[in-house]
Design a protein around this motif. Structure first.
Motif, PDB file in Angstrom:
ATOM      1  N   PRO A  34      14.503  -1.104  -1.975  1.00 17.40           N
ATOM      2  CA  PRO A  34      13.037  -1.018  -1.861  1.00 17.40           C
ATOM      3  C   PRO A  34      12.275  -1.110  -3.180  1.00 17.40           C
ATOM      4  O   PRO A  34      11.112  -1.488  -3.192  1.00 17.40           O
ATOM      5  N   THR A  59       9.078 -11.732  -1.121  1.00 17.62           N
ATOM      6  CA  THR A  59       9.473 -10.409  -0.651  1.00 17.62           C
ATOM      7  C   THR A  59       8.425  -9.859   0.301  1.00 17.62           C
ATOM      8  O   THR A  59       7.255 -10.244   0.242  1.00 17.62           O
ATOM      9  N   ASN A  61       7.472  -5.933   2.346  1.00 19.12           N
ATOM     10  CA  ASN A  61       7.758  -4.545   2.673  1.00 19.12           C
ATOM     11  C   ASN A  61       7.514  -4.343   4.160  1.00 19.12           C
ATOM     12  O   ASN A  61       6.442  -4.669   4.663  1.00 19.12           O
ATOM     13  N   LYS A  78      11.668   2.802   5.933  1.00 19.38           N
ATOM     14  CA  LYS A  78      11.023   1.583   5.446  1.00 19.38           C
ATOM     15  C   LYS A  78      12.093   0.673   4.861  1.00 19.38           C
ATOM     16  O   LYS A  78      13.105   1.140   4.327  1.00 19.38           O
ATOM     17  N   LYS A  80      12.810  -3.401   2.818  1.00 20.30           N
ATOM     18  CA  LYS A  80      12.238  -4.512   2.059  1.00 20.30           C
ATOM     19  C   LYS A  80      13.127  -5.721   2.277  1.00 20.30           C
ATOM     20  O   LYS A  80      14.356  -5.624   2.157  1.00 20.30           O
TER      21      LYS A  80
END
Length: 99
Positions: A34, A59, A61, A78, A80
């Motif tokens: 992340p 990229t 998120n 979360k 990425k």
């Protein structure tokens, strides 16, 4: 900024129908650390896979999804993702060869 080594940047490949179709255009999708930056992702791909040359890195998120178990609410972690585009003269990444 976290001190992340190149072998800690790429966590695993993303295997979906969309990512498999993008492989024809030499675009590969990975789950990454992340806190990894685009330059760290580029360095990691070029060092981990011999003969590859990265043209660009995108990229994104991804927020965790809301989950419920009974009356208890929570969220998943979360993540990425990174979409790595290779140059035309670079070799393909072998982990995707049998898929």
């Amino acid at each position: 900024m976290a001190d992340i080594k190149y072998y800690d940047v790429i966590l695993k490949p993303v295997i979906t129908e969309k990512s498999m179709n993008q492989m024809a255009e030499k675009k590969y999708t990975f789950l990454v650390h992340p806190q990894a930056t685009k330059s760290q992702v580029k360095e990691a791909v070029e060092k981990m896979f011999e003969g590859t040359k990265v043209a660009s890195v995108n990229t994104m998120n991804c927020e965790g999804k809301n989950k419920r178990r009974g009356m208890v609410y929570g969220k998943t972690a979360k993540t990425k993702k990174a979409i790595v585009k290779l140059t035309e003269d670079s070799k393909d990444i072998e982990i995707f060869a049998g898929l």
